[in-house]
Enzyme design. Structure first.
Site, PDB file in Angstrom:
ATOM      1  N   LYS A 105      16.297 -31.945  23.508  1.00  0.00           N
ATOM      2  CA  LYS A 105      16.201 -32.707  22.258  1.00  0.00           C
ATOM      3  C   LYS A 105      16.538 -31.805  21.071  1.00  0.00           C
ATOM      4  CE  LYS A 105      13.004 -35.966  24.244  1.00  0.00           C
ATOM      5  NZ  LYS A 105      11.628 -36.250  24.645  1.00  0.00           N
ATOM      6  N   GLN A 134       5.604 -35.509  23.466  1.00  0.00           N
ATOM      7  CA  GLN A 134       6.228 -35.500  24.793  1.00  0.00           C
ATOM      8  C   GLN A 134       5.225 -35.932  25.858  1.00  0.00           C
ATOM      9  OE1 GLN A 134       9.484 -35.034  25.411  1.00  0.00           O
ATOM     10  NE2 GLN A 134       9.159 -35.336  27.591  1.00  0.00           N
ATOM     11  N   ASP A 138      10.131 -42.762  19.194  1.00  0.00           N
ATOM     12  CA  ASP A 138      10.140 -43.144  20.611  1.00  0.00           C
ATOM     13  C   ASP A 138       9.976 -44.660  20.782  1.00  0.00           C
ATOM     14  OD1 ASP A 138      10.518 -41.184  22.573  1.00  0.00           O
ATOM     15  OD2 ASP A 138       8.503 -40.357  22.300  1.00  0.00           O
TER      16      ASP A 138
HETATM   17  N1  GUN Z   1       8.755 -38.182  28.828  1.00  0.00           N
HETATM   18  C1  GUN Z   1       9.768 -38.704  29.563  1.00  0.00           C
HETATM   19  N2  GUN Z   1      10.550 -39.502  28.800  1.00  0.00           N
HETATM   20  C2  GUN Z   1      10.009 -39.486  27.558  1.00  0.00           C
HETATM   21  C3  GUN Z   1      10.364 -40.102  26.331  1.00  0.00           C
HETATM   22  O1  GUN Z   1      11.328 -40.861  26.216  1.00  0.00           O
HETATM   23  N3  GUN Z   1       9.562 -39.826  25.272  1.00  0.00           N
HETATM   24  C4  GUN Z   1       8.485 -39.018  25.371  1.00  0.00           C
HETATM   25  N4  GUN Z   1       7.738 -38.818  24.267  1.00  0.00           N
HETATM   26  N5  GUN Z   1       8.120 -38.423  26.492  1.00  0.00           N
HETATM   27  C5  GUN Z   1       8.880 -38.657  27.580  1.00  0.00           C
END
Ligand code: GUN
Length: 293
Positions: free
Chosen positions: A52, A96, A119
């Site tokens: 990211k 996350q 998200d």
């Molecule tokens: N863990 C796996 N995929 C995601 C996601 O799209 N967002 C977040 N915050 N954690 C994740």
């Protein structure tokens, strides 16, 4: 059979995002800013967060990561979320997942300011999406919609079967594909572990989305000739012929299914790269809204 190549599509869309970020950055005199909270040392989560940061960097978005050890208290974590909520310099925030087992993920998500919830996991954004109001849409369903749009795959009037009813893929995707207009207007069936005769249901589908997290689950006899197949899964399976000793596979038995399809996503390189775009788009949208206020 045409491959729905997420690498090609995402690179093209990323260029557009970078152009837009650069225009806004000139106008505001500052870059959009995404913050990520990472708790613990789960290797997959560390990779996700690193990617990211890399993606943000590529399109000109600032990023910062708040790292905590897995024994951080709920109170400290919530305090961090609230500090970021109030920080005028930060436009978007993700926590996350998964969080260590002693946390209620839902409780933490609900402390995020919905206007920074890039998200799209906060109930306010989920509710707004269901109502068809402007909202942040979760990354994977948004990426699938973008991929279908990039390849001009028609969805209107199509039968779509989604396997897997998770909050972050199946449920929101069912909602997006059944909405009015755009990449929508599908007749959607959302299947799960209690669906009776799944193969028969899948065989009706013009579009099949496999999002259940079981490697090579979808077989050729579950797919209609000419169907569009979207594979959301990604799992490591043992492969003695590979140098690493493993191989990445999806929820679709690609070798069997691909010859029957009009379009299919590969794994890796299909849905995966597309999901990474959504966070960038959502962060830019959050920044645009914040700077208008
Ligand atoms: N863990 C796996 N995929 C995601 C996601 O799209 N967002 C977040 N915050 N954690 C994740």
């Amino acid at each position: 059979m045409i491959l729905l190549d997420g690498k090609i599509a995402s690179e093209a869309i990323k260029k557009d995002i970078a152009g837009e970020v650069s225009r806004w950055t000139l106008e505001w005199g500052k870059k959009p800013h995404l913050a990520a909270i990472l708790v613990g040392d789960d290797p997959a989560s560390q990779t996700y967060v690193r990617n990211k940061e890399k993606d943000c960097n590529q399109v000109g978005i600032n990023s910062s990561v708040y790292r905590f050890s897995s024994d951080i208290s709920k109170e400290r974590l919530i305090e961090c979320v609230k500090t970021i909520n109030e920080d005028p310099d930060i436009d978007g925030l993700i926590v996350q997942l998964p969080l260590p087992a002693h946390f209620s993920e839902q409780e933490i998500i609900e402390t995020i300011d919905p206007s920074k919830d890039v998200d799209g996991f906060h109930p306010v954004n989920v509710g707004r999406m269901v109502l068809g109001l402007p909202s942040f849409v979760p990354a994977t369903p948004a990426g699938i919609v973008d991929l279908l749009q990039y390849y001009n795959v028609t969805t209107r009037g199509k039968e779509c079967v989604i396997i897997g009813r998770s909050n972050i893929v199946g449920k929101p995707l069912a909602n997006l594909l059944s909405r009015k207009g755009g990449v929508g207007d599908c007749t959607v069936t959302l299947c799960h572990s209690h669906t009776v005769d799944l193969a028969k249901v899948c065989c009706r589908a013009d579009i099949v989305v496999a999002a259940l997290g079981r490697p090579r689950f979808l077989k050729a006899d579950m797919v209609k000739e000419g169907a569009v197949v979207i594979d959301v899964g990604i799992s490591r399976v043992e492969d003695n012929t590979a140098k690493s000793g493993f191989r990445l596979v999806g929820d679709v038995d690609f070798e069997q299914v691909a010859p029957r399809c009009s379009y299919i996503t590969p794994v890796p390189g299909g849905v995966g790269p597309m999901t990474r775009l959504s966070l960038l788009k959502n962060t830019l949208q959050a920044a645009i809204k914040r700077n208008k206020m």
